[in-house]
Design a protein around this motif. Structure first.
Motif, short mmCIF file in Angstrom:
data_model
loop_
_atom_site.label_atom_id
_atom_site.label_comp_id
_atom_site.label_asym_id
_atom_site.label_seq_id
_atom_site.Cartn_x
_atom_site.Cartn_y
_atom_site.Cartn_z
N GLY A 1 0.84 -1.09 0.05
CA GLY A 1 -0.02 -0.17 0.04
C GLY A 1 0.88 1.23 0.11
O GLY A 1 2.04 1.23 -0.06
N VAL A 2 0.09 2.55 -0.01
CA VAL A 2 0.91 3.81 -0.24
C VAL A 2 0.37 4.64 0.97
O VAL A 2 -0.88 4.86 1.15
CB VAL A 2 0.88 4.16 -1.48
CG1 VAL A 2 1.49 5.63 -1.47
CG2 VAL A 2 1.16 3.53 -2.75
N GLN A 3 1.31 5.12 1.73
CA GLN A 3 0.85 6.33 2.71
C GLN A 3 0.02 5.53 3.76
O GLN A 3 -0.71 6.13 4.23
CB GLN A 3 0.41 7.29 2.04
CG GLN A 3 1.14 8.15 1.02
CD GLN A 3 2.14 9.03 1.43
OE1 GLN A 3 3.19 8.59 1.60
NE2 GLN A 3 1.94 10.12 2.03
N CYS A 4 0.21 4.45 3.98
CA CYS A 4 -0.46 3.58 5.09
C CYS A 4 0.40 3.05 6.11
O CYS A 4 -0.05 2.06 6.74
CB CYS A 4 -1.53 2.67 4.52
SG CYS A 4 -0.61 1.56 3.32
N CYS A 5 1.42 3.46 6.47
CA CYS A 5 2.31 2.78 7.51
C CYS A 5 3.67 4.10 7.77
O CYS A 5 3.52 5.15 7.20
CB CYS A 5 3.32 1.70 7.04
SG CYS A 5 4.43 1.87 5.64
#
Length: 406
Positions: free
Chosen positions: A295-299
């Motif tokens: 995913g992107v921008q989710c950690c």
């Protein structure tokens, strides 16, 4: 000669009498000269015999200095420049000619007269651009110059967006033919007033539609096509080789499969985006990781994977992440590769040489990515169509030329 008392003539002249006679004759001569001088000192072309109080400079009889062509016999209190008949006393300078600041009364300028000011009329303003557009927009040749390239723009953009995957050669052929047609119109521009603006608008429409169509295709429209042409696999074991489902687009795993968020990692790109990754496990001893949830921008920078539904125990499905051609932006697969290498190094993991990257979701949301990219493609197309419609209208109006009159 004088006579004596006896009647004889005397030759002696009386000096006083002779002087008086001479004075009388000289006086008579002066009187005659004065009468002639008084009757001839007139400057003008009026009738004589009237008493004059000043020199005349005009063409009428005077009672004052006149600058005009009035008739005689009227006393005037100021200088006049009149081309009609006289008979009125004037108290200011008037100019009855429609001039633009010419002289009034000889050496005086209009507008400087006593008690009056003559304003010069302003020239009427030309029609506004909005009024011109309202007139031009009703003309058939303008509508052809505007609407025909617009229709070609829409059709060619749709062709590249949704047909380039299946028919790339046809897309390029149609664009080439249209560009050639615009060049031909340019070379025959002298044969009609419509050919030049039509050639310019058509040329721009073909180039813009080809470019934007490829952009829509590469960034959005290609992904729904991927999911339509791939297979759905069910009950996949997370430990089995990913190569066994290489043609999968959507996968449902067994109930034991889950995302191992404790062994996640993140890679921050130069642009500031955070690419997150975590292994998919099924609780068995796995020699290597075959599937990675991404995913992107989710950690955060250390991991802490919260992408999509990774925290949901009821989620056991995955949507395969496809890569585009990367014509307009960097490939996400390259960043996921960096994140995977980081996770392997941080957690001593072993990955398959060519693993499969998936988005972890519930089975009911397997169409999430397909719907997302489909909506993005439609939204961008509508925006491009509206912007081009307005821009091409302005361009067609700027290039519009009236039909020559025969």
């Amino acid at each position: 000669w004088l006579k004596n008392e006896d009647g004889s003539k005397s030759g002696i002249v009386n000096g006083a009498a002779a002087s008086s006679w001479i004075n009388l004759q000289f006086t008579l001569l002066l009187l005659a000269a004065s009468r002639a001088l008084v009757g001839g000192m007139q400057h003008g072309y009026g009738s004589a015999g009237a008493q004059q109080s000043s020199t005349q400079q005009g063409y009428g009889n005077a009672g004052g200095m006149q600058h005009g062509y009035g008739s005689a016999g009227v006393q005037q209190s100021s200088m006049q420049q009149v081309y009609g008949g006289a008979g009125m006393q004037q108290s200011d300078f008037r100019n009855r000619q429609p001039t633009y600041g010419g002289n009034v009364g000889g050496d005086f300028e209009a507008g400087q007269a006593q008690g009056a000011f003559v304003a010069k009329a302003k020239a009427p303003a030309g029609p506004s651009r909005l009024h011109q557009f309202a007139v031009v927009s009703k003309k058939p040749d303008f509508l052809i110059t505007w609407l025909v390239p617009c229709l070609i723009f829409v059709a060619n953009t749709l062709l590249f967006s949704y047909g380039f995957m299946q028919l790339p050669s046809l897309c390029l052929l149609i664009s080439s033919v249209l560009l050639l047609a615009s060049c031909i119109m340019f070379f025959i521009r002298s044969r009609g007033h419509i050919w030049l603006p039509l050639s310019v608008t058509l040329f721009i429409a073909v180039l813009a539609s080809s470019f934007l169509g490829l952009y829509i295709y590469d960034q959005f429209a290609i992904f729904p096509a991927f999911y339509r042409n791939t297979r759905l696999y069910a009950n996949v074991v997370a430990s089995q080789p990913s190569a066994a489902v290489a043609d999968a687009g959507k996968i449902t795993f067994t109930a034991e499969a889950s995302v191992d968020t404790n062994h996640s990692a993140a890679f921050v790109s130069e642009s500031g985006f955070v690419y997150c990754i975590a292994p998919v496990r099924d609780g068995s001893a796995m020699p290597q990781v075959e599937f990675w949830a991404v995913g992107v921008q989710c950690c955060n920078a250390q991991g802490d994977f919260t992408c999509d539904q990774a925290q949901d125990p009821s989620a056991h499905a995955g949507i395969r992440v496809f890569d585009n051609s990367g014509w307009f932006s960097a490939s996400r697969s390259d960043f996921y590769e960096h994140a995977r290498w980081k996770a392997e190094a941080m957690h001593s993991l072993v990955s398959a040489p060519e693993p499969m990257y998936i988005r972890w979701v519930q089975e009911s949301r397997l169409d999430m990515l397909s719907d997302f990219y489909r909506d993005r493609a439609i939204g961008n197309l509508c925006s491009f169509f509206m912007m081009y419609g307005v821009g091409s209208m302005a361009l067609a109006f700027a290039l519009y030329r009236e039909r020559p009159r025969k």
